[in-house]
Design a protein around this motif. Structure first.
Motif, PDB file in Angstrom:
ATOM      1  N   THR A  61      14.435   1.333  -4.371  1.00  0.00           N
ATOM      2  CA  THR A  61      14.298   1.740  -5.771  1.00  0.00           C
ATOM      3  C   THR A  61      13.541   3.052  -5.940  1.00  0.00           C
ATOM      4  OG1 THR A  61      12.231   0.524  -6.126  1.00  0.00           O
ATOM      5  CG2 THR A  61      14.302  -0.685  -6.518  1.00  0.00           C
ATOM      6  N   ALA A  62      13.282   3.753  -4.838  1.00  0.00           N
ATOM      7  CA  ALA A  62      12.522   5.008  -4.880  1.00  0.00           C
ATOM      8  C   ALA A  62      11.190   4.815  -5.616  1.00  0.00           C
ATOM      9  CB  ALA A  62      13.347   6.126  -5.506  1.00  0.00           C
ATOM     10  N   ASP A  63      10.520   3.722  -5.326  1.00  0.00           N
ATOM     11  CA  ASP A  63       9.199   3.372  -5.880  1.00  0.00           C
ATOM     12  C   ASP A  63       9.207   3.043  -7.371  1.00  0.00           C
ATOM     13  OD1 ASP A  63       8.196   3.786  -3.350  1.00  0.00           O
ATOM     14  OD2 ASP A  63       7.260   5.698  -3.818  1.00  0.00           O
ATOM     15  N   ARG A  64      10.372   2.859  -7.967  1.00  0.00           N
ATOM     16  CA  ARG A  64      10.412   2.507  -9.397  1.00  0.00           C
ATOM     17  C   ARG A  64      10.059   1.037  -9.612  1.00  0.00           C
ATOM     18  NH1 ARG A  64      15.000   5.496  -8.711  1.00  0.00           N
ATOM     19  NH2 ARG A  64      16.274   3.628  -8.796  1.00  0.00           N
ATOM     20  N   VAL A  65      10.247   0.195  -8.592  1.00  0.00           N
ATOM     21  CA  VAL A  65       9.932  -1.232  -8.680  1.00  0.00           C
ATOM     22  C   VAL A  65       9.061  -1.596  -7.485  1.00  0.00           C
ATOM     23  CG1 VAL A  65      10.902  -3.566  -8.673  1.00  0.00           C
ATOM     24  CG2 VAL A  65      12.147  -1.713  -9.804  1.00  0.00           C
ATOM     25  N   GLY A  66       7.980  -2.322  -7.716  1.00  0.00           N
ATOM     26  CA  GLY A  66       7.155  -2.799  -6.620  1.00  0.00           C
ATOM     27  C   GLY A  66       5.708  -2.338  -6.641  1.00  0.00           C
ATOM     28  N   SER A  79       2.361  -1.621  -9.100  1.00  0.00           N
ATOM     29  CA  SER A  79       1.899  -2.027 -10.439  1.00  0.00           C
ATOM     30  C   SER A  79       0.410  -1.765 -10.585  1.00  0.00           C
ATOM     31  CB  SER A  79       2.188  -3.519 -10.664  1.00  0.00           C
ATOM     32  OG  SER A  79       1.495  -4.306  -9.708  1.00  0.00           O
ATOM     33  N   THR A  80      -0.035  -1.718 -11.823  1.00  0.00           N
ATOM     34  CA  THR A  80      -1.458  -1.542 -12.107  1.00  0.00           C
ATOM     35  C   THR A  80      -2.087  -2.912 -12.335  1.00  0.00           C
ATOM     36  OG1 THR A  80      -0.984  -1.231 -14.439  1.00  0.00           O
ATOM     37  CG2 THR A  80      -1.175   0.755 -13.113  1.00  0.00           C
ATOM     38  N   PRO A  81      -3.385  -3.058 -12.032  1.00  0.00           N
ATOM     39  CA  PRO A  81      -4.057  -4.341 -12.266  1.00  0.00           C
ATOM     40  C   PRO A  81      -4.133  -4.657 -13.757  1.00  0.00           C
ATOM     41  CG  PRO A  81      -5.440  -2.854 -10.971  1.00  0.00           C
ATOM     42  CD  PRO A  81      -4.265  -2.074 -11.438  1.00  0.00           C
ATOM     43  N   LYS A  82      -4.116  -5.928 -14.054  1.00  0.00           N
ATOM     44  CA  LYS A  82      -4.291  -6.383 -15.431  1.00  0.00           C
ATOM     45  C   LYS A  82      -5.743  -6.833 -15.594  1.00  0.00           C
ATOM     46  CE  LYS A  82       0.159  -6.027 -15.875  1.00  0.00           C
ATOM     47  NZ  LYS A  82       0.505  -4.875 -15.058  1.00  0.00           N
ATOM     48  N   PRO A  83      -6.491  -6.306 -16.577  1.00  0.00           N
ATOM     49  CA  PRO A  83      -7.895  -6.679 -16.758  1.00  0.00           C
ATOM     50  C   PRO A  83      -8.052  -8.196 -16.875  1.00  0.00           C
ATOM     51  CG  PRO A  83      -7.327  -4.850 -18.193  1.00  0.00           C
ATOM     52  CD  PRO A  83      -6.046  -5.329 -17.566  1.00  0.00           C
ATOM     53  N   GLY A  84      -8.942  -8.746 -16.032  1.00  0.00           N
ATOM     54  CA  GLY A  84      -9.205 -10.177 -16.061  1.00  0.00           C
ATOM     55  C   GLY A  84      -8.031 -11.010 -15.589  1.00  0.00           C
ATOM     56  N   GLY A  85      -7.079 -10.405 -14.896  1.00  0.00           N
ATOM     57  CA  GLY A  85      -5.887 -11.139 -14.498  1.00  0.00           C
ATOM     58  C   GLY A  85      -5.409 -10.816 -13.111  1.00  0.00           C
ATOM     59  N   LYS A  86      -4.161 -10.417 -13.015  1.00  0.00           N
ATOM     60  CA  LYS A  86      -3.511 -10.191 -11.731  1.00  0.00           C
ATOM     61  C   LYS A  86      -3.862  -8.819 -11.149  1.00  0.00           C
ATOM     62  CE  LYS A  86       1.022 -10.826  -9.652  1.00  0.00           C
ATOM     63  NZ  LYS A  86       0.455 -11.266  -8.423  1.00  0.00           N
ATOM     64  N   LEU A 135      -0.348  -3.205  -0.532  1.00  0.00           N
ATOM     65  CA  LEU A 135      -1.560  -4.012  -0.678  1.00  0.00           C
ATOM     66  C   LEU A 135      -1.831  -4.335  -2.141  1.00  0.00           C
ATOM     67  CD1 LEU A 135      -3.903  -1.861   1.583  1.00  0.00           C
ATOM     68  CD2 LEU A 135      -2.782  -3.994   2.227  1.00  0.00           C
ATOM     69  N   GLY A 136      -2.475  -5.464  -2.361  1.00  0.00           N
ATOM     70  CA  GLY A 136      -3.005  -5.780  -3.682  1.00  0.00           C
ATOM     71  C   GLY A 136      -4.337  -5.069  -3.853  1.00  0.00           C
ATOM     72  N   TYR A 137      -4.659  -4.687  -5.084  1.00  0.00           N
ATOM     73  CA  TYR A 137      -5.920  -3.989  -5.329  1.00  0.00           C
ATOM     74  C   TYR A 137      -6.420  -4.235  -6.738  1.00  0.00           C
ATOM     75  CZ  TYR A 137      -3.781  -0.411  -8.324  1.00  0.00           C
ATOM     76  OH  TYR A 137      -3.146   0.234  -9.358  1.00  0.00           O
ATOM     77  N   PRO A 183     -10.592   7.775   8.216  1.00  0.00           N
ATOM     78  CA  PRO A 183     -10.667   7.202   6.869  1.00  0.00           C
ATOM     79  C   PRO A 183      -9.856   7.929   5.803  1.00  0.00           C
ATOM     80  CG  PRO A 183     -12.683   8.376   7.368  1.00  0.00           C
ATOM     81  CD  PRO A 183     -11.854   8.389   8.626  1.00  0.00           C
ATOM     82  N   HIS A 184      -9.216   9.037   6.130  1.00  0.00           N
ATOM     83  CA  HIS A 184      -8.425   9.777   5.150  1.00  0.00           C
ATOM     84  C   HIS A 184      -7.020   9.180   5.076  1.00  0.00           C
ATOM     85  CE1 HIS A 184     -11.604  12.624   6.345  1.00  0.00           C
ATOM     86  NE2 HIS A 184     -11.671  12.767   5.027  1.00  0.00           N
ATOM     87  N   ALA A 185      -6.563   8.939   3.850  1.00  0.00           N
ATOM     88  CA  ALA A 185      -5.257   8.317   3.636  1.00  0.00           C
ATOM     89  C   ALA A 185      -4.698   8.771   2.300  1.00  0.00           C
ATOM     90  CB  ALA A 185      -5.393   6.790   3.670  1.00  0.00           C
ATOM     91  N   THR A 186      -3.527   8.233   1.975  1.00  0.00           N
ATOM     92  CA  THR A 186      -2.890   8.491   0.682  1.00  0.00           C
ATOM     93  C   THR A 186      -2.500   7.153   0.077  1.00  0.00           C
ATOM     94  OG1 THR A 186      -1.990  10.566   1.515  1.00  0.00           O
ATOM     95  CG2 THR A 186      -0.974   9.674  -0.475  1.00  0.00           C
ATOM     96  N   VAL A 187      -2.674   7.023  -1.240  1.00  0.00           N
ATOM     97  CA  VAL A 187      -2.185   5.830  -1.927  1.00  0.00           C
ATOM     98  C   VAL A 187      -1.111   6.249  -2.921  1.00  0.00           C
ATOM     99  CG1 VAL A 187      -4.264   4.418  -1.674  1.00  0.00           C
ATOM    100  CG2 VAL A 187      -4.037   5.889  -3.650  1.00  0.00           C
ATOM    101  N   ASP A 188      -0.078   5.444  -2.999  1.00  0.00           N
ATOM    102  CA  ASP A 188       0.963   5.588  -4.013  1.00  0.00           C
ATOM    103  C   ASP A 188       0.751   4.465  -5.011  1.00  0.00           C
ATOM    104  OD1 ASP A 188       2.250   7.739  -2.677  1.00  0.00           O
ATOM    105  OD2 ASP A 188       3.193   6.298  -1.329  1.00  0.00           O
ATOM    106  N   LEU A 189       0.579   4.853  -6.264  1.00  0.00           N
ATOM    107  CA  LEU A 189       0.364   3.913  -7.358  1.00  0.00           C
ATOM    108  C   LEU A 189       1.530   4.000  -8.329  1.00  0.00           C
ATOM    109  CD1 LEU A 189      -3.317   5.011  -8.011  1.00  0.00           C
ATOM    110  CD2 LEU A 189      -2.610   2.925  -6.832  1.00  0.00           C
ATOM    111  N   ALA A 190       1.589   3.085  -9.258  1.00  0.00           N
ATOM    112  CA  ALA A 190       2.625   3.137 -10.288  1.00  0.00           C
ATOM    113  C   ALA A 190       2.512   4.426 -11.099  1.00  0.00           C
ATOM    114  CB  ALA A 190       2.519   1.912 -11.201  1.00  0.00           C
TER     115      ALA A 190
END
Length: 149
Positions: free
Chosen positions: A24-29, A31-38, A59-61, A91-98
């Motif tokens: 899906t070219a990163d369009r699905v999969g 996500s951002t955390p939900k406050p007080g939730g997932k 990873l979950g975060y 310790p240097h890395a890259t993160v891909d987020l929504a």
């Protein structure tokens, strides 16, 4: 003690998630955390400590003032995950987020900071009984902070 799915199931789920991101070219999969939730989902790209090649893992975060926070777990197996071994070497890395990509520097939380972040992770609905699962490892699970560079 809570029951874990078989190792083959966990590894298959990881592969399926990576495939979903790629197809899906990163369009699905991601996500951002939900406050007080997932918790949210990110892709972490490290440099292999032996190969020198890019290695990606999903990873979950949760978010914290210090950065993005995750657990160095390997399906709750006793061994540390390869991505954490890679980050300890470099310790240097890259993160891909929504919301996009960013460079980060990883470090392990310790002391009261670790306790505070562990409690925040425990409050997430996606991890299940975090304390019981962590006890299965037989040693402390690292809480990893991915701080912006």
């Amino acid at each position: 003690m809570p029951k874990l799915p078989p190792r083959w199931f966990i590894r298959s789920a990881w592969r399926a998630h990576r495939t979903l991101l790629r197809v899906t070219a990163d369009r699905v999969g991601l996500s951002t955390p939900k406050p007080g939730g997932k918790f949210g989902m990110l892709r972490l790209t490290t440099t292999g400590r032996r190969s020198g090649r890019s290695r990606g893992v999903v990873l979950g975060y949760v978010e914290d003032d210090a950065g993005l926070v995750t657990l160095a777990m390997n399906g709750w197996a006793p061994e540390d995950p390869a991505w954490w071994l890679n980050l300890r070497a470099d310790p240097h890395a890259t993160v891909d987020l929504a919301t996009g990509s960013r460079p980060v520097t990883a470090r392990e939380a310790t002391g009261s900071e670790r306790d505070r972040l562990w409690a925040a992770l425990r409050d997430c609905t996606g991890y299940g009984d975090l304390d019981a699962f962590a006890a299965r490892r037989g040693r402390e699970t690292a809480v990893v902070i991915l701080a912006p560079r």
